[in-house]
Structure formats: C-alpha cells, structure tokens
Design a protein around this motif. Structure first.
Motif, PDB file in Angstrom:
ATOM      1  N   ALA A 193      53.230  40.810  49.545  1.00 28.89           N
ATOM      2  CA  ALA A 193      52.018  40.049  49.886  1.00 28.89           C
ATOM      3  C   ALA A 193      52.356  38.903  50.832  1.00 28.89           C
ATOM      4  N   PHE A 194      53.507  38.270  50.651  1.00 32.20           N
ATOM      5  CA  PHE A 194      53.921  37.213  51.570  1.00 32.20           C
ATOM      6  C   PHE A 194      54.110  37.785  52.981  1.00 32.20           C
ATOM      7  N   GLY A 195      54.699  38.965  53.074  1.00 33.85           N
ATOM      8  CA  GLY A 195      54.805  39.632  54.371  1.00 33.85           C
ATOM      9  C   GLY A 195      53.438  39.916  54.964  1.00 33.85           C
ATOM     10  N   GLY A 196      52.505  40.334  54.107  1.00 31.57           N
ATOM     11  CA  GLY A 196      51.134  40.569  54.567  1.00 31.57           C
ATOM     12  C   GLY A 196      50.465  39.293  55.041  1.00 31.57           C
ATOM     13  N   VAL A 197      50.735  38.191  54.350  1.00 30.18           N
ATOM     14  CA  VAL A 197      50.198  36.895  54.780  1.00 30.18           C
ATOM     15  C   VAL A 197      50.730  36.560  56.170  1.00 30.18           C
ATOM     16  N   LEU A 198      52.033  36.724  56.373  1.00 30.14           N
ATOM     17  CA  LEU A 198      52.621  36.411  57.677  1.00 30.14           C
ATOM     18  C   LEU A 198      52.047  37.300  58.779  1.00 30.14           C
ATOM     19  N   LEU A 199      51.921  38.598  58.502  1.00 29.91           N
ATOM     20  CA  LEU A 199      51.354  39.514  59.497  1.00 29.91           C
ATOM     21  C   LEU A 199      49.917  39.158  59.843  1.00 29.91           C
ATOM     22  N   THR A 200      49.076  39.039  58.830  1.00 31.24           N
ATOM     23  CA  THR A 200      47.661  38.797  59.104  1.00 31.24           C
ATOM     24  C   THR A 200      47.414  37.411  59.674  1.00 31.24           C
ATOM     25  N   LEU A 201      48.210  36.440  59.265  1.00 34.65           N
ATOM     26  CA  LEU A 201      48.079  35.104  59.850  1.00 34.65           C
ATOM     27  C   LEU A 201      48.437  35.148  61.339  1.00 34.65           C
TER      28      LEU A 201
END
Length: 179
Positions: free
Chosen positions: A120-128
């Motif tokens: 989810a942290f990776g997803g946060v970085l990608l989507t941000l």
C-alpha cells in the motif's frame, strides 16, 4: 465500573463491530470483511495496469513509450512536480518499465494481502506521483482518478489487509497455542 463505561464508551455499548462479540450478525460480518472489496479493486486494477503496458491485447493497451511521453509533455508545464515529469521524460523507457513492475508488485501484494502495508505504501507513492505529475490540473479535482486511488491505498496502509489476507493467515499461524 471502568472509566470507559462511565463515559459511555464502547464497553458500555458492548463489543465493537468486528471483534467477534455475541450477536455480531451482519454488522460484524461487514466490519470484518470491509477491506476486501477495496483490496480486490486496487489489486486487480494495478496488476492489470502493469501487465497492460507489456501487452497489446487488452482493451486499454495504449500505454507505450510514445503515449507516456506525450502525456508527460502535455502535463509537464502545469504539473505540481514538473521536475518529476522532466526526469521521466529524460528516462522514459526506464520509467515505463519501472512503473509497470511497481504496479504489478503493488497490485499483487494488495490483492493477496501479502505485505499489505508495504504494498500500500508503494501504491501511495505511485498514485501520489501520478497525481502530482499527470492529473494535478484536472478540474474539477474529483474528475481525476488518482486521488481516489491514493485514498484507497492510504486506507490499506493504515488498516492492513484485513481478515482474508496472507498477512492475517501468517499472523494466526505464528501465535502461540497457549497464550
């Protein structure tokens, strides 16, 4: 009587939803499995988005290097993180491949509930980064897809994978039998 009960807290009203208290019913079921639809949606979407960049058979298989460069050039001037758009343009092949691999890894982790918080942290970085570069100037803001994805990943980052996840199965397995 505990302080929580005196103040009318959860103990005064019975167990919290999802804690397996007596009479749980539908409310308890919904609380226990509330993260599953979010995990399924984000997981399938990101796995598909990552694989789609390597294939030409999907309905949205248009994200090649040329398309990515066009999107970045179009958005670069008004992007909140124009430096990131410039960096991606200078190394477009690397960024396209890195984004694809990251999307597949994030999607698989979230979908399976395996290392859910790091995924989810990776997803946060990608989507941000998508939001700050590509959809920053989407107006009104709620037309952009990146913010809802960001909110979903932040939710999973905070809550974890939930009961139907590899993380939960591993946690149950590692508990001592006689605690």
């Amino acid at each position: 009587m505990s302080v929580t009960e005196q103040l009318g807290g959860p103990a005064a009203r019975g167990p919290l939803p999802g804690t397996g208290g007596p009479g749980g019913g539908l409310r308890d079921f919904a609380a226990r499995y509330a993260l599953l639809p979010l995990r399924l949606f984000l997981g399938f979407t990101f796995v598909y988005a990552g694989i789609d960049k390597y294939t030409s058979w999907g309905p949205f298989s248009t994200m090649d290097r040329e398309t990515m460069e066009f999107m970045l050039e179009f958005a670069q001037e008004d992007a909140a993180a124009s430096w990131l758009a410039e960096l991606a343009l200078e190394n477009s092949g690397f960024f396209l491949n890195a984004t694809s691999v990251a999307e597949i890894a994030v999607g698989a982790g979230v979908l399976l509930g395996l290392l859910t918080r790091p995924a989810a942290f990776g997803g946060v970085l990608l989507t941000l980064s998508f939001w700050l570069v590509i959809s920053w100037n989407t107006s009104p803001y709620y037309f952009g897809a990146d913010l809802p994805f960001l909110a979903g990943f932040v939710t999973l980052l905070m809550a974890g994978g939930g009961v139907l996840s590899v993380d939960a199965a591993l946690a149950r397995r590692s508990r001592p039998v006689f605690a």
